[in-house]
Design a protein around this motif. Structure first.
Motif, PDB file in Angstrom:
ATOM      1  N   UNK A   1       0.854  -1.185   0.000  1.00 45.10           N
ATOM      2  CA  UNK A   1       0.000   0.000   0.000  1.00 45.10           C
ATOM      3  C   UNK A   1       0.892   1.238   0.000  1.00 45.10           C
ATOM      4  N   UNK A   2       0.422   2.340  -0.574  1.00 49.11           N
ATOM      5  CA  UNK A   2       1.219   3.569  -0.518  1.00 49.11           C
ATOM      6  C   UNK A   2       1.466   4.046   0.912  1.00 49.11           C
TER       7      UNK A   2
ATOM      8  N   UNK B   1       4.849  -4.068  -6.709  1.00 47.26           N
ATOM      9  CA  UNK B   1       3.779  -3.150  -7.115  1.00 47.26           C
ATOM     10  C   UNK B   1       3.131  -2.493  -5.905  1.00 47.26           C
ATOM     11  N   UNK B   2       2.715  -1.255  -6.094  1.00 50.55           N
ATOM     12  CA  UNK B   2       1.997  -0.509  -5.055  1.00 50.55           C
ATOM     13  C   UNK B   2       0.571  -0.291  -5.551  1.00 50.55           C
TER      14      UNK B   2
ATOM     15  N   UNK C   1      -7.194  -2.200  -5.269  1.00 52.34           N
ATOM     16  CA  UNK C   1      -6.309  -3.068  -6.027  1.00 52.34           C
ATOM     17  C   UNK C   1      -5.779  -2.455  -7.306  1.00 52.34           C
ATOM     18  N   UNK C   2      -6.027  -1.166  -7.518  1.00 54.24           N
ATOM     19  CA  UNK C   2      -5.544  -0.497  -8.732  1.00 54.24           C
ATOM     20  C   UNK C   2      -4.071  -0.142  -8.601  1.00 54.24           C
ATOM     21  N   UNK C   3      -3.337  -0.353  -9.668  1.00 48.98           N
ATOM     22  CA  UNK C   3      -1.898  -0.114  -9.656  1.00 48.98           C
ATOM     23  C   UNK C   3      -1.604   1.376  -9.596  1.00 48.98           C
ATOM     24  N   UNK C   4      -0.791   1.787  -8.604  1.00 49.79           N
ATOM     25  CA  UNK C   4      -0.393   3.180  -8.449  1.00 49.79           C
ATOM     26  C   UNK C   4       1.054   3.415  -8.846  1.00 49.79           C
ATOM     27  N   UNK C   5       1.874   2.398  -8.653  1.00 49.48           N
ATOM     28  CA  UNK C   5       3.295   2.558  -8.929  1.00 49.48           C
ATOM     29  C   UNK C   5       4.048   1.291  -8.584  1.00 49.48           C
ATOM     30  N   UNK C   6       5.367   1.403  -8.610  1.00 51.99           N
ATOM     31  CA  UNK C   6       6.245   0.293  -8.237  1.00 51.99           C
ATOM     32  C   UNK C   6       7.361   0.862  -7.380  1.00 51.99           C
ATOM     33  N   UNK C   7       7.697   0.177  -6.303  1.00 55.00           N
ATOM     34  CA  UNK C   7       8.864   0.556  -5.521  1.00 55.00           C
ATOM     35  C   UNK C   7       9.922  -0.522  -5.741  1.00 55.00           C
ATOM     36  N   UNK C   8      11.116  -0.096  -6.082  1.00 58.10           N
ATOM     37  CA  UNK C   8      12.176  -1.035  -6.455  1.00 58.10           C
ATOM     38  C   UNK C   8      13.447  -0.734  -5.679  1.00 58.10           C
ATOM     39  N   UNK C   9      14.407  -1.608  -5.843  1.00 55.06           N
ATOM     40  CA  UNK C   9      15.724  -1.385  -5.243  1.00 55.06           C
ATOM     41  C   UNK C   9      16.288  -0.035  -5.666  1.00 55.06           C
TER      42      UNK C   9
ATOM     43  N   UNK D   1       9.141   8.261   4.941  1.00 57.64           N
ATOM     44  CA  UNK D   1       8.962   6.880   5.381  1.00 57.64           C
ATOM     45  C   UNK D   1       7.875   6.171   4.599  1.00 57.64           C
ATOM     46  N   UNK D   2       7.045   6.915   3.793  1.00 55.83           N
ATOM     47  CA  UNK D   2       5.906   6.340   3.086  1.00 55.83           C
ATOM     48  C   UNK D   2       6.315   5.779   1.723  1.00 55.83           C
ATOM     49  N   UNK D   3       5.843   4.590   1.439  1.00 57.43           N
ATOM     50  CA  UNK D   3       6.069   3.987   0.127  1.00 57.43           C
ATOM     51  C   UNK D   3       5.528   4.884  -0.986  1.00 57.43           C
TER      52      UNK D   3
END
Length: 223
Positions: A15-16, A36-37, A42-50, A87-89
């Motif tokens: 979750x974001x 995926x975020x 359940x709608x795609x908002x973004x992706x957090x990656x390395x 601190x938020x995704x």
């Protein structure tokens, strides 16, 4: 082969409002390079990656980060500060990520990964997230692919080779002639470079039933 044939359908998500610490632990625990975020629907908002985490303040001293950012404009510096300190995704993730439809060919996935420098791509069906495809999935597709079956007989082998010679091999305009006798492939034509000769050999090696290859190309050729 299509994306839906190799994609991972059991996708870990965030979750974001999850924390960056949770994101890092999730990636570590599941051995993935990105997650995926999604929102509550359940709608795609973004992706957090390395890649989104490598300039975190937990990894870099404040002074070194400031020196690196001094040459960019204030808005860009503010955005960089948010990504390394929030601190938020939802603040750290990459919004509007590259996605792909489940019916797309794997060649499209490989092209996107190479062009964009990414390792994982969310897979969509009518706007809904249904999976994720990674470089590991592409590797799995390579080693699990069975050789194409070719009808028995020299003529069937010859026809199969002729078709493949025209599939973006670099040999399309070289008027290559092919004969097959007892599974032995013979090549003739104005193929004069080492690269084109190798391409012809690889085409033949990929056809089921080929027992050997003989080249009758002119010499000398360019190395």
């Amino acid at each position: 082969m299509l994306v839906k044939d190799v994609m991972t359908t059991k996708v870990v998500k965030l979750s974001p409002d999850n924390s960056v610490r949770q994101a890092a632990k999730l990636m570590f625990d599941h051995h993935v390079s990105g997650v995926p975020v999604v929102d509550d629907m359940g709608r795609l908002l973004g992706v957090i990656s390395e890649g989104d985490l490598i300039r975190r303040t937990e990894l870099c001293s404040g002074a070194s980060v400031l020196i690196a950012d001094v040459a960019i404009d204030p808005d860009a510096r503010a955005n960089a500060f948010v990504k390394r300190c929030s601190w938020r995704v939802g603040d750290v993730m990459t919004s509007s990520p590259v996605t792909i439809e489940e019916e797309a060919p794997l060649s499209r996935v490989a092209g996107l990964m190479q062009d964009r420098g990414i390792k994982r791509i969310p897979v969509m069906r009518n706007g809904e997230l249904v999976g994720i495809v990674s470089r590991a999935d592409l590797l799995r597709a390579i080693f699990s692919t069975k050789p194409d079956e070719t009808a028995a007989g020299d003529e069937a082998i010859r026809r199969s080779i002729l078709v493949r010679l025209g599939e973006n091999t670099g040999l399309e305009a070289l008027d290559v002639t092919v004969t097959v006798t007892d599974g032995i492939v013979h090549f003739w034509g104005q193929v004069q470079t080492a690269a084109c000769r190798r391409a012809a050999r690889i085409v033949a090696e990929g056809v089921h039933g080929v027992r050997g290859i003989v080249e009758h190309f002119p010499d000398p050729y360019t190395q």
